[in-house]
Scaffold this motif. Structure first.
Motif, short mmCIF file in Angstrom:
data_model
loop_
_atom_site.label_atom_id
_atom_site.label_comp_id
_atom_site.label_asym_id
_atom_site.label_seq_id
_atom_site.Cartn_x
_atom_site.Cartn_y
_atom_site.Cartn_z
N LYS A 174 -5.64 -0.29 -2.87
CA LYS A 174 -5.17 0.34 -1.64
C LYS A 174 -6.25 0.34 -0.57
O LYS A 174 -5.97 0.18 0.63
N GLN A 175 -7.54 0.47 -1.00
CA GLN A 175 -8.63 0.39 -0.01
C GLN A 175 -8.73 -1.00 0.59
O GLN A 175 -8.96 -1.16 1.79
N ALA B 18 -6.03 -1.49 3.07
CA ALA B 18 -6.08 -0.63 4.25
C ALA B 18 -6.46 -1.41 5.51
O ALA B 18 -6.10 -1.04 6.62
N VAL C 214 -8.63 1.04 -5.63
CA VAL C 214 -9.43 -0.02 -4.98
C VAL C 214 -8.51 -0.96 -4.22
O VAL C 214 -8.82 -1.39 -3.10
N ARG D 234 0.81 -1.21 0.00
CA ARG D 234 0.00 0.00 0.00
C ARG D 234 0.86 1.28 0.00
O ARG D 234 0.41 2.34 -0.39
#
Length: 1501
Positions: A38-39, A42, A36, A8
């Motif tokens: 990286k989301q 997370a 998306v 990320r």
């Protein structure tokens, strides 16, 4: 968990990371974007949970269809992804597992459905069958058991038969395989052991090899060996496994790879092979330092037709580079300068971008598609370039300078090609055959291993493998036999080649000398191609001479036959010696033509010594060079002073060999001690110096010293001593007695040194130490004795011969010396050859002339028989690039160029002149003739400034001819005096022929204007001496000398019958009213060799000239040698450079105090301040001017000592590795190794011309002198103020110990001052005037000095023999009431007669005479003379009662050093000139003006 969050953090993630995350997003049925992804990342826990709990069976088919664009990518593998991101590697495995699961599921699902249907039918059938089977079970059970037994028996039978057949075949194949691989067992076993060893040491070997590629490119072989040795020790100390026999070549090369490179032109030496590996494996494009062009030839043959050769000077070469980038070819950019074209920077930095799967690089404004097969090479012909660091970090510098071994092999091949062509052809074919066979062997080995590796199943079941191995073995055996026989032939041929090795070695030694000449003068550059051409020419001439002698029959034919077949005879040896002599002669003839006269003897001497330095057992030396030259003797000859200082510093105590001879300086005696202890041939040398003065008196008096040393010395019965009572300072070198300090018994008997047993070079060492003034003539005799007189005569080639020697593609380059212009000689040659000079186009280059020169060159190449002469190329640096391109184009035009075309160039030595033109061109040194006779012949003649028409002008009166010759004589004299260094002129001036022409015009104008009246001598002397020639002079004392010389040549007596211009022997009187022929005959009859008296100099001045020439010769030779590193790491202690310098630094730190005043003592500044306050209270009666001078001197020495200590401590810290080595510490290191004063110290120091060792001792004496004076002032002040107790007592006691006499301490001020010890003696003398002026209430500007040389008395100590100069500060009677007594001055160019108290001629062998004490007595200046004028003459009181001869006064200048020049302070005073002293003389002042007589404060040693 944190592992999954790592990707990320990427802002611009790698492609593989994006691919993995896009694939994960698709499987999670999310939009495949980085945002998306990286989301998802997370929340690492939730993300992992989604991956684990994903319902893989319910994923739709379109998900896997979208996934396939990523999973089918060949780069999408866990290994590739793992190199980028560990977290993505696991996700990649997960994605691939799901993809594989889906593929398997699609295959299994239809079958599962069929299985379910079949299972239902089966259940129903089983239910029906179950009932029937119950009835048949009993019968079938019995039948089945019987059938099973039968089938088993049949199967067993078939299986046994098949196994029998298979086993039989395997046995046969096993035998064949064992036979095929029987010879491979031992080799494979050793190979496996070798591979295991390589794997064990692979880490250390890889580290060192990578470091070698990174750092060793620019280094020479010796430095590479040293740094690799250091790396190996570091790895072993860090427990990193490294191969015991590690070599960079062995680690980085494959089998036969080196041999293949050598067949394509790579030199056979190790450094060239290492360079090739660096070029092949380096991460950056190579920038190759290739002055000899060997890398260019290798790359051209290696790359073949794929290589584009372009010149860096070609303005359109970037188009070729762009084309090669697109096609994937190689580009070689030649003759790169120290600044690389900025257009190449993107290519050098490899700024490659990928656009739509295409690699793009931007060159300027163009985007070029980059082909990965593209290769770039850059070469420079500069032998020692200086590239900026920002260029070095983006390129790989590779030093491809020719190594000795590679050069020797090339020369050997050339010699054999001409002398034994069939043998050399066979050798070349053998090398190609061996390379080809070894390549075949390697391919066979690889093929066998590949077959074994690719075998499927049991190895004995593969019949094709067995057949291939059998064929391979047979082929391998045949090839091995051929390789063995070929190697045997190679060994036989190597023995024959070795017989011609001496001539190749001899030529290689000559080329190494040529390569060093560029360090003397940038213009002395000779290419290897040129040298090979001359070498080949010499061998061809030698072969043709042998063939001509063969045609004569008889013994000559037998001689030739023996030369070619029998290599063990004396005739063959003589043949080789003849060829070697011919090579040397041809090379010397052309090279000496390009050398200025001052460097020709140096070149001959270096050639001779390099030939004698051959250490090989089979070395053939010329008959005169039968004595080899050991490295220890060569090193001693070059660095005797430094080696002696190192030995003295190492002992740290007085030498045990006895006290030095009285006529030897301390530094000379240290050198004698070194010779006596370090060279076996000089054992007993020091004892002879002490015990046999008659031998060394004869040595000092001998003229032809080199030949004199070849004869034995017969000792006299008794060694005479000088007359009793004669002052020591009057004893010349040959009159000095033997030392009296040696205790009886130290020398048992007179020891005669057998110098006749010394070799020729050992005689040079002896002369260099004891008689350096004879070194130049001795070197000339040495070269003549060893290799022949023709190698000291220089080239006698005329300009016509030079023209015939050249061709249309070779430029002829005139190397200009100041004041010389070859244009008239060139025009005369053109007139002789073509009847006119209309075909000669001459351009004097300068601003705006480059375009015109380019046009003339273009036209001249098209027209017939044109010559182009480009003058003063050093003034057109911007045109040199274009000129280089034009000269290069001449080479490629070849036969298309008119054979009568010639390009003539002239230039002063200038580093902007292209090196490639110098290397290809025929260089001719143009310099002024040497000697009065030659200079006059150059001036008076058909092509000179004075022609018959100029000489014969009746309208100018009867005095014209004599005055013309007088002016020419004056012109040559002032030019020739320059060779006498500061005795001739304080500043060397460049008087040109233009000065003579203008003077002739002025003389003509003045004589025509007088119209028969008396010659206007004053006006002529003013116009010529003050205006024309005086415009050059910048020193008033030089102007005084010029006026005196001009007055000698321009005065009424020269118009009388038979004027004598030269006082020397052999110079007749010039005939009155001489005709043109008589004038020319007079010049022709002048002696060829000038004597000093002809120039107004003393006869002893010749020794100074010879000593200066010897010093220049030594400095030139030493400058060509490597730095003296621990005596070349061959000394008995094997010290390193740093260790030698550290020991010298420690010696200096121990020798010199850190401060002038210890910290706990009372400050001199405070004492003087209190004395000043006290003087003001007393009404200002106490003189303090000298104390102010003392304070300033102490402050200056304080600053100098502080700078010395701080810089040496910094250097010691850096040398020990505690701090980094900076530029300043490196300057200290170089200065310590070369025994020179560091530049940082010179800034803080006083004027001095001494070497470092003498400078330190001199500084020590100065410091002691001012410490004694300072302590005396403090002591007197404390006694007056009753502070002798407490703090003052230690200082007072220390002062008493330093003073030589308790009575001397009673003096209020010093009795006599060591003027040489002052930083600023001018200030000291001014302070003396100030004190006198205040005492008598006079103006300082109205005062000057009278100088009284004190008479010698028996009680007067000789300051020149006292080691501690501060001893005389207080010793003796009371100081004079007015003025001061000074000592420490030397009289240069004359001596002092103590009885008559007048100047006299210099004593033999004593150029600098130590003067007695001189009383500087202030007196009022005469009103009619301005202050500070060199002609200011005060009439001292001279007692002439016993001398009836008339006395004159010579205004003698006083200088700090023998340099006699210095910078001018803001006050208008010179840093070197101190004052002028009026000394009585019985000769006219002009006599001493001609001799350059002056006083010096210090000598060079």
């Amino acid at each position: 968990m944190p592992l999954f969050s790592n990707p990320r953090v990427y802002t611009n993630p790698p492609d593989l990371v994006l691919t993995v995350m896009y694939a994960v997003c698709i499987l999670l049925q999310q939009k495949p974007t980085w945002a998306v992804a990286k989301q998802l990342l997370a929340d690492p826990a939730g993300f992992l949970k989604r991956l684990v709990s994903l319902d893989k069976d319910s994923l739709p088919e379109k998900v896997f269809l979208s996934l396939r664009r990523y999973s089918k990518d060949p780069e999408f593998t866990p290994e590739n992804v793992g190199r980028v991101s560990t977290a993505c590697r696991s996700m990649c495995q997960w994605v691939l597992a799901l993809d594989n699961y889906h593929d398997v599921l699609k295959i299994i699902e239809p079958k599962q459905k069929k299985v379910r249907v079949a299972e239902e039918a089966l259940a129903k059938a089983k239910w029906n069958l179950k009932e029937k089977e119950k009835n048949l079970s009993r019968i079938e059970q019995h039948q089945a058991s019987l059938q099973e037994r039968y089938n088993a028996s049949v199967e067993e039978k078939v299986e046994l038969a098949a196994r029998k057949e298979l086993t039989t075949k395997r046995l046969q194949r096993a035998g064949q395989l064992i036979a095929a691989l029987s010879d491979e067992k031992d080799r494979w076993k050793s190979s496996v052991a070798e591979l295991d060893s390589q794997l064990k040491h692979i880490v250390g070997d890889t580290i060192i090899s990578a470091a070698f590629i990174t750092y060793c490119g620019p280094l020479s072989t010796s430095y590479r060996e040293a740094i690799v040795k250091t790396w190996l020790e570091s790895c072993r100390s860090a427990d990193i496994a490294v191969s015991n026999d590690y070599t960079f070549i062995g680690t980085m090369t494959k089998k036969n790879e080196i041999q293949h490179w050598r067949t394509t032109g790579l030199p056979s030496d190790r450094m060239s092979t290492e360079n090739a590996l660096i070029i092949e494996n380096g991460p950056h494009w190579p920038l190759i330092i290739d002055p000899q062009g060997q890398a260019q030839r290798w790359l051209s043959r290696k790359e073949g037709v794929r290589l584009y050769n372009v010149q860096a000077s070609n303005p359109s070469y970037m188009k070729t580079v762009e084309r090669a980038i697109r096609t994937g070819d190689a580009v070689l950019i030649q003759d790169v300068t120290e600044s690389v074209d900025p257009c190449l920077r993107p290519l050098l930095e490899k700024k490659i971008t990928v656009h739509r799967r295409h690699s793009i690089i931007k060159i300027g404004d163009n985007e070029v598609e980059y082909n990965p097969n593209f290769r770039l090479y850059l070469t420079t012909s500069l032998p020692n370039p200086h590239f900026l660091p920002n260029l070095c970090i983006i390129m790989k510098l590779v030093n491809f300078n020719m190594e000795y071994e590679g050069l020797r092999e090339q020369l050997l091949a050339s010699a054999l090609t001409l002398q034994q062509p069939q043998l050399e052809n066979q050798h070349s074919q053998l090398l190609h055959t061996i390379t080809s066979l070894l390549s075949d062997l390697h391919q066979l080995e690889e093929r066998s291993l590949q077959l074994l590796q690719d075998t499927m199943g049991h190895i004995l079941d593969d019949q094709s493998l067995i057949d291939n191995l059998r064929k391979t073995k047979e082929t391998f055996r045949k090839v091995s036999q051929r390789v063995q026989s070929t190697r045997e032939k190679e060994r036989e041929m190597a023995k024959v080649r070795k017989k011609y090795l001496p001539i190749a070695r001899h030529a290689a030694n000559l080329y190494t000398v040529l390569a060093e000449l560029a360090q003397i003068n940038y213009m002395y550059q000779f290419s290897l191609e040129w040298f090979m051409g001359k070498y080949t020419q010499a061998l061809q001439w030698g072969g043709q001479a042998s063939e001509r002698s063969t045609e004569g029959g008889g013994t000559c034919a037998t001689h030739h036959a023996i030369n070619r077949t029998d290599f063990e005879t004396d005739d063959f040896r003589q043949h080789l010696l003849t060829l070697m002599d011919l090579v040397t002669e041809i090379i010397y003839k052309d090279v000496s033509l390009a050398l200025f006269a001052e460097h020709q003897l140096c070149f001959s001497f270096l050639m001779c010594c390099r030939v004698m330095q051959q250490e090989e057992e089979d070395a053939y030396l010329p008959s005169g060079c039968s004595e080899p030259l050991p490295a220890e003797e060569w090193r001693t000859f070059l660095h005797t002073p430094m080696l002696a200082d190192i030995l003295a510093g190492r002992q740290r105590q007085p030498a045990q060999a006895g006290a030095p001879a009285h006529w030897l300086a301390d530094s000379t005696w240290n050198q004698c001690l070194y010779l006596g202890t370090q060279l076996s041939a000089f054992s007993g040398f020091c004892q002879s110096l002490q015990s046999c003065p008659c031998q060394w008196r004869a040595f000092q008096q001998a003229d032809a010293l080199y030949g004199f040393l070849a004869l034995p010395h017969s000792p006299c019965k008794d060694c005479s001593s000088p007359p009793a009572g004669q002052p020591a300072i009057l004893q010349s070198a040959e009159q000095q007695p033997a030392p009296t300090k040696t205790k009886p018994g130290n020398v048992k008997s007179t020891a005669v040194f057998a110098w006749e047993k010394l070799t020729g070079f050992q005689r040079l060492i002896l002369i260099k130490v004891l008689r350096p003034d004879c070194l130049t003539s001795a070197v000339r005799r040495f070269v003549t004795e060893k290799i022949g007189a023709k190698f000291v005569e220089g080239s006698k080639m005329s300009l016509l011969e030079i023209y015939e020697h050249s061709n249309s593609s070779t430029p002829i380059i005139f190397l200009l010396s100041p004041g010389m212009d070859p244009a008239s000689v060139l025009l005369r040659l053109a007139q002789e050859l073509h009847g006119s000079s209309l075909h000669v186009d001459m351009v004097s280059l300068g601003q705006g002339q480059g375009k015109r020169a380019d046009q003339l060159l273009s036209k001249a190449q098209v027209q017939k028989g044109r010559w182009v002469f480009l003058q003063n190329c050093h003034l057109a640096a911007s045109f040199m690039t274009r000129l280089q391109a034009i000269v290069n184009s001449l080479k490629w035009k070849g036969s298309d160029l008119d054979p009568h075309f010639r390009l003539w160039l002239s230039s002063k030595p200038d580093p902007n002149f292209p090196a490639c033109i110098l290397q290809r061109g025929l260089k001719v040194a143009v310099e002024a003739p040497q000697g009065l006779k030659q200079k006059l012949l150059h001036l008076v003649g058909v092509s000179g400034e004075v022609t018959e028409k100029t000489f014969s002008k009746p309208e100018c009166g009867p005095a014209w001819k004599t005055l013309v010759f007088s002016l020419c004589f004056f012109h040559t004299v002032i030019q020739e005096r320059k060779k006498y260094d500061t005795l001739g002129w304080n500043i060397p001036y460049m008087f040109t022929s233009a000065d003579l022409e203008v003077s002739l015009l002025n003389q003509e104008m003045m004589l025509k204007g007088c119209e028969g009246e008396e010659v206007p001598w004053a006006a002529l002397r003013y116009l010529i001496g003050e205006v024309v020639y005086g415009g050059h002079t910048m020193d008033p004392w030089d102007q005084r000398c010029m006026d005196a010389i001009l007055e000698h040549c321009y005065n009424p007596p020269v118009l009388q019958e038979g004027p004598i211009f030269c006082q020397g022997q052999g110079y007749p009187a010039f005939p009155k009213d001489a005709s043109w022929s008589q004038c020319c005959a007079f010049i022709q009859n002048m002696p060829d060799e000038d004597v000093a008296e002809a120039l107004g100099m003393a006869g002893s001045a010749e020794a100074l000239v010879q000593q200066h020439q010897a010093q220049q010769l030594l400095q030139t030779i030493v400058g060509l040698q490597p730095q003296l590193s621990s005596v070349h790491q061959q000394s008995r202690d094997a010290e390193s450079q740093a260790e030698v310098a550290l020991r010298l630094a420690d010696y200096i730190l121990e020798k010199l105090p850190e401060r002038m005043e210890p910290g706990k003592n009372v400050s001199l500044q405070d004492v003087i301040a209190k004395m000043g306050s006290k003087a003001k209270e007393d009404g200002g009666q106490r003189p303090l001017a000298l104390l102010v001078v003392l304070k300033e001197e102490v402050r200056r020495f304080e600053r100098l000592l502080g700078g010395i200590h701080s810089s040496l401590l910094s250097f010691c810290s850096a040398a020990r590795g505690e701090t980094l080595m900076t530029q300043s510490t490196e300057e200290i290191l170089n200065a310590l190794l070369t025994m020179t004063v560091p530049p940082a110290w010179k800034v803080l120091s006083y004027e001095s011309c001494m070497a470092l060792g003498s400078w330190v001792l001199d500084l020590e004496q100065r410091v002691k002198f001012f410490q004694a004076w300072s302590d005396h002032v403090k002591m007197k002040y404390m006694k007056r103020t009753e502070l002798s107790t407490g703090t003052g007592r230690p200082i007072w006691q220390r002062c008493m110990k330093m003073l030589s006499s308790p009575k001397a301490s009673e003096h209020e001020r010093p009795r006599s001052y060591w003027l040489s010890g002052f930083f600023f003696p001018q200030g000291f003398l001014t302070a003396v005037l100030q004190e006198y002026a205040r005492k008598r209430n006079l103006s300082v500007d109205s005062l000057c000095f009278r100088h009284h040389v004190q008479p010698l008395q028996e009680a007067t100590p000789d300051w020149s023999t006292i080691p501690q100069k501060s001893t005389l500060l207080f010793e003796g009677a009371e100081p004079p009431e007015d003025g001061v007594l000074v000592y420490g001055l030397y009289l240069s160019g004359a001596s002092w007669h103590p009885e008559s108290q007048t100047l006299q001629e210099a004593l033999p062998k004593l150029q600098n005479y130590p003067m007695p004490e001189i009383h500087f007595l202030p007196c009022q200046r005469p009103d009619d003379l301005p202050p500070h004028h060199p002609e200011t003459t005060e009439q001292p009181e001279v007692d002439g009662s016993e001398w009836e001869r008339e006395l004159f006064l010579y205004e003698c200048p006083l200088y700090c050093t023998s340099k006699r020049t210095g910078h001018v302070f803001s006050t208008g005073l010179s840093s070197n000139f101190i004052t002028a002293m009026a000394l009585p003389t019985t000769q006219p002042p002009s006599h001493w003006i001609f001799r350059g007589t002056a006083m010096l404060c210090q000598l060079d040693e």
